[in-house]
Design a protein around this motif. Sequence first.
Motif, PDB file in Angstrom:
ATOM      1  N   ARG A  75     -16.497   3.018  13.638  1.00 25.93           N
ATOM      2  CA  ARG A  75     -15.114   2.584  13.379  1.00 25.93           C
ATOM      3  C   ARG A  75     -14.153   3.764  13.308  1.00 25.93           C
ATOM      4  NH1 ARG A  75     -14.189   1.823   7.168  1.00 25.93           N
ATOM      5  NH2 ARG A  75     -16.023   2.800   6.248  1.00 25.93           N
ATOM      6  N   THR A 130     -12.991   4.933  17.424  1.00 23.29           N
ATOM      7  CA  THR A 130     -12.235   4.096  18.354  1.00 23.29           C
ATOM      8  C   THR A 130     -11.064   4.890  18.921  1.00 23.29           C
ATOM      9  OG1 THR A 130     -10.755   3.268  16.630  1.00 23.29           O
ATOM     10  CG2 THR A 130     -12.830   2.050  16.991  1.00 23.29           C
ATOM     11  N   ASN A 131     -10.587   4.472  20.057  1.00 22.68           N
ATOM     12  CA  ASN A 131      -9.433   5.139  20.659  1.00 22.68           C
ATOM     13  C   ASN A 131      -8.236   5.121  19.713  1.00 22.68           C
ATOM     14  OD1 ASN A 131     -10.954   5.608  22.924  1.00 22.68           O
ATOM     15  ND2 ASN A 131     -10.003   4.010  24.168  1.00 22.68           N
ATOM     16  N   GLU A 132      -8.070   4.011  19.020  1.00 26.30           N
ATOM     17  CA  GLU A 132      -6.928   3.877  18.112  1.00 26.30           C
ATOM     18  C   GLU A 132      -6.997   4.905  16.987  1.00 26.30           C
ATOM     19  OE1 GLU A 132      -4.774   0.529  15.233  1.00 26.30           O
ATOM     20  OE2 GLU A 132      -6.708   0.078  16.183  1.00 26.30           O
ATOM     21  N   TYR A 133      -8.181   5.061  16.386  1.00 28.66           N
ATOM     22  CA  TYR A 133      -8.311   5.996  15.271  1.00 28.66           C
ATOM     23  C   TYR A 133      -8.212   7.445  15.758  1.00 28.66           C
ATOM     24  CZ  TYR A 133      -9.802   7.783  10.746  1.00 28.66           C
ATOM     25  OH  TYR A 133      -9.847   8.440   9.534  1.00 28.66           O
ATOM     26  N   SER A 144      -6.711   8.614  18.386  1.00 31.61           N
ATOM     27  CA  SER A 144      -5.349   8.942  18.809  1.00 31.61           C
ATOM     28  C   SER A 144      -4.432   9.180  17.621  1.00 31.61           C
ATOM     29  CB  SER A 144      -4.784   7.824  19.694  1.00 31.61           C
ATOM     30  OG  SER A 144      -4.655   6.616  18.972  1.00 31.61           O
ATOM     31  N   GLN A 145      -4.749   8.558  16.481  1.00 29.67           N
ATOM     32  CA  GLN A 145      -3.951   8.737  15.267  1.00 29.67           C
ATOM     33  C   GLN A 145      -4.211  10.082  14.610  1.00 29.67           C
ATOM     34  OE1 GLN A 145      -4.864   5.889  12.176  1.00 29.67           O
ATOM     35  NE2 GLN A 145      -3.340   6.716  10.760  1.00 29.67           N
TER      36      GLN A 145
END
Length: 292
Positions: A154, A157-160, A162-163
């Motif tokens: 978790r 992920t790309n979302e995490y 990138s953040q």
Amino acid sequence: MKLIGFGDCCVDYYIQKKLAFPGGNAFNVSVYANDNGIETAFLGTIGDDLIGDHILKCAKLKGVDISHCPIKHGDSGRAAVNIVNGDRFFEENYFNGKHGVGTLYPPMLSEIDLRYIEGFDLVHSSCYAQVEDQLKRLRLDDLLVSFDFSSEERFRTNEYLSQICPMVDLALFSCEGMKKKELLNFAQRVQKFGCKNVLMTMGKYGQTLLTNEGRLYEGKAKLVKAIDTMGAGDSFFSAFIATLLNEGWKKNKSLSDKEVYDAFSAASAYSARICMVEGSFGMGLPIEFTEP
């Protein structure tokens, strides 16, 4: 050189022994880096309970400055642990999902805190600290940022990524079981999100570092018959960072071959030593928790 851990601290409660050992990634890194010759501090939320008092006492005994830690009314963080043949296993449901003050009230940086942090060379945090929204406030000109992404998918992920990655100078991932080609592909993926240097540990199979310039380094683990593997990864990363800082690592400065291999050697030796100590660094508090 100065390092500050920002985020998570707790105790690891050893069920069979009824001992609570201080821990948590950001807190451990502060303690371990101090052991390796770096002036350190910790900034994270601590409860006003017996556990919190013990954490604060241990920090002072270990030479870690905790003057900016917010103290909140409530329980300090805790995790239940069993040790089997030297390996630690977390009992996720032992405390029935009850959260400590660090989770309920993650530290929010004030202007006073930010001016304090400006006096450090590196700030370290982790995926369990719940301070992601505060990291962008740490993008100071000369401040290095390290971050532990642990092993959970978790946090990959790309979302995490990138953040977090654009703000990170050195990232740590636990990558046991990954093949050499997988490691390189993974590190290159992380770098595409903006992270400069990617360190991957594989337990007894050693470590791999991909630098910002695309250089790939491999280190070896120092194998011992561990008493307790709690803190093995945190101690490795701490000694690795401390060695780089002691050898002059600065923001936007390329790492030399000597600096990297010195860091691998020091980190492996220190991590092996920590594996011969109960808890992250000892200092267990006798206490009995009962399951809710």
